[in-house]
Scaffold this motif. Structure first.
Motif, PDB file in Angstrom:
ATOM      1  N   ASP A 167      71.896  44.095  24.344  1.00 57.87           N
ATOM      2  CA  ASP A 167      71.684  42.980  23.431  1.00 57.87           C
ATOM      3  C   ASP A 167      70.619  43.394  22.437  1.00 57.87           C
ATOM      4  O   ASP A 167      69.521  43.816  22.835  1.00 57.87           O
ATOM      5  CB  ASP A 167      71.190  41.730  24.181  1.00 57.87           C
ATOM      6  N   ILE A 168      70.937  43.290  21.162  1.00 57.17           N
ATOM      7  CA  ILE A 168      69.965  43.584  20.111  1.00 57.17           C
ATOM      8  C   ILE A 168      69.823  42.317  19.276  1.00 57.17           C
ATOM      9  O   ILE A 168      70.782  41.870  18.644  1.00 57.17           O
ATOM     10  CB  ILE A 168      70.415  44.763  19.238  1.00 57.17           C
ATOM     11  N   VAL A 169      68.634  41.747  19.308  1.00 53.61           N
ATOM     12  CA  VAL A 169      68.375  40.480  18.623  1.00 53.61           C
ATOM     13  C   VAL A 169      67.491  40.739  17.412  1.00 53.61           C
ATOM     14  O   VAL A 169      66.429  41.368  17.529  1.00 53.61           O
ATOM     15  CB  VAL A 169      67.690  39.475  19.578  1.00 53.61           C
ATOM     16  N   ASN A 170      67.921  40.264  16.271  1.00 52.68           N
ATOM     17  CA  ASN A 170      67.154  40.389  15.044  1.00 52.68           C
ATOM     18  C   ASN A 170      66.134  39.248  14.990  1.00 52.68           C
ATOM     19  O   ASN A 170      66.496  38.089  14.840  1.00 52.68           O
ATOM     20  CB  ASN A 170      68.083  40.345  13.835  1.00 52.68           C
ATOM     21  N   ASP A 171      64.863  39.587  15.126  1.00 51.76           N
ATOM     22  CA  ASP A 171      63.773  38.613  15.098  1.00 51.76           C
ATOM     23  C   ASP A 171      63.092  38.546  13.734  1.00 51.76           C
ATOM     24  O   ASP A 171      62.047  37.906  13.591  1.00 51.76           O
ATOM     25  CB  ASP A 171      62.704  38.986  16.134  1.00 51.76           C
ATOM     26  N   ILE A 225      71.353  48.297  10.288  1.00 54.81           N
ATOM     27  CA  ILE A 225      70.442  48.982  11.209  1.00 54.81           C
ATOM     28  C   ILE A 225      70.734  48.566  12.653  1.00 54.81           C
ATOM     29  O   ILE A 225      70.665  49.379  13.566  1.00 54.81           O
ATOM     30  CB  ILE A 225      68.959  48.761  10.820  1.00 54.81           C
ATOM     31  N   GLN A 226      71.101  47.307  12.844  1.00 53.12           N
ATOM     32  CA  GLN A 226      71.490  46.818  14.175  1.00 53.12           C
ATOM     33  C   GLN A 226      72.733  47.560  14.659  1.00 53.12           C
ATOM     34  O   GLN A 226      72.801  47.990  15.812  1.00 53.12           O
ATOM     35  CB  GLN A 226      71.804  45.319  14.092  1.00 53.12           C
ATOM     36  N   THR A 227      73.701  47.703  13.788  1.00 51.91           N
ATOM     37  CA  THR A 227      74.939  48.413  14.119  1.00 51.91           C
ATOM     38  C   THR A 227      74.646  49.868  14.469  1.00 51.91           C
ATOM     39  O   THR A 227      75.184  50.417  15.432  1.00 51.91           O
ATOM     40  CB  THR A 227      75.933  48.332  12.946  1.00 51.91           C
TER      41      THR A 227
END
Length: 92
Positions: A23-27, A5-7
């Motif tokens: 920047d996409i950070v998985n929290d 999903i990030q990709t």
């Protein structure tokens, strides 16, 4: 580890905004067991995007632009998405 999903979010946002920074950070790990955690490890994200397309737009307009570009991801496939959208000349 980058999730699928990030990709997908990265591809959609890059195509829509040609960002200077993304920047996409998985929290998700910080929300394990909380509301909205589906156990996938991809339920909560923070993103910071810098693009010329945000110049002259309000914070709300920018968030709407990002949400539109992401389609059904926010609220459907991702429980929570914190968005910081900036124009290049702003203090990013």
């Amino acid at each position: 580890m980058t999730t699928p999903i990030q990709t997908e979010m990265e591809r959609l946002l890059t195509d829509a905004f040609a960002p200077q920074r993304l920047d996409i950070v998985n929290d998700s790990a910080a929300h394990s067991g909380h509301s909205g955690d589906d156990g996938s490890g991809a339920s909560h994200f923070t993103l910071h995007i810098v693009s010329d397309q945000f110049a002259g737009k309000s914070r709300l307009e920018r968030q709407r632009m990002v949400n539109r570009a992401l389609g059904d991801i926010p609220g459907e496939r991702v429980h929570a998405l914190a968005i910081k959208a900036s124009a290049p000349e702003e203090n990013a």
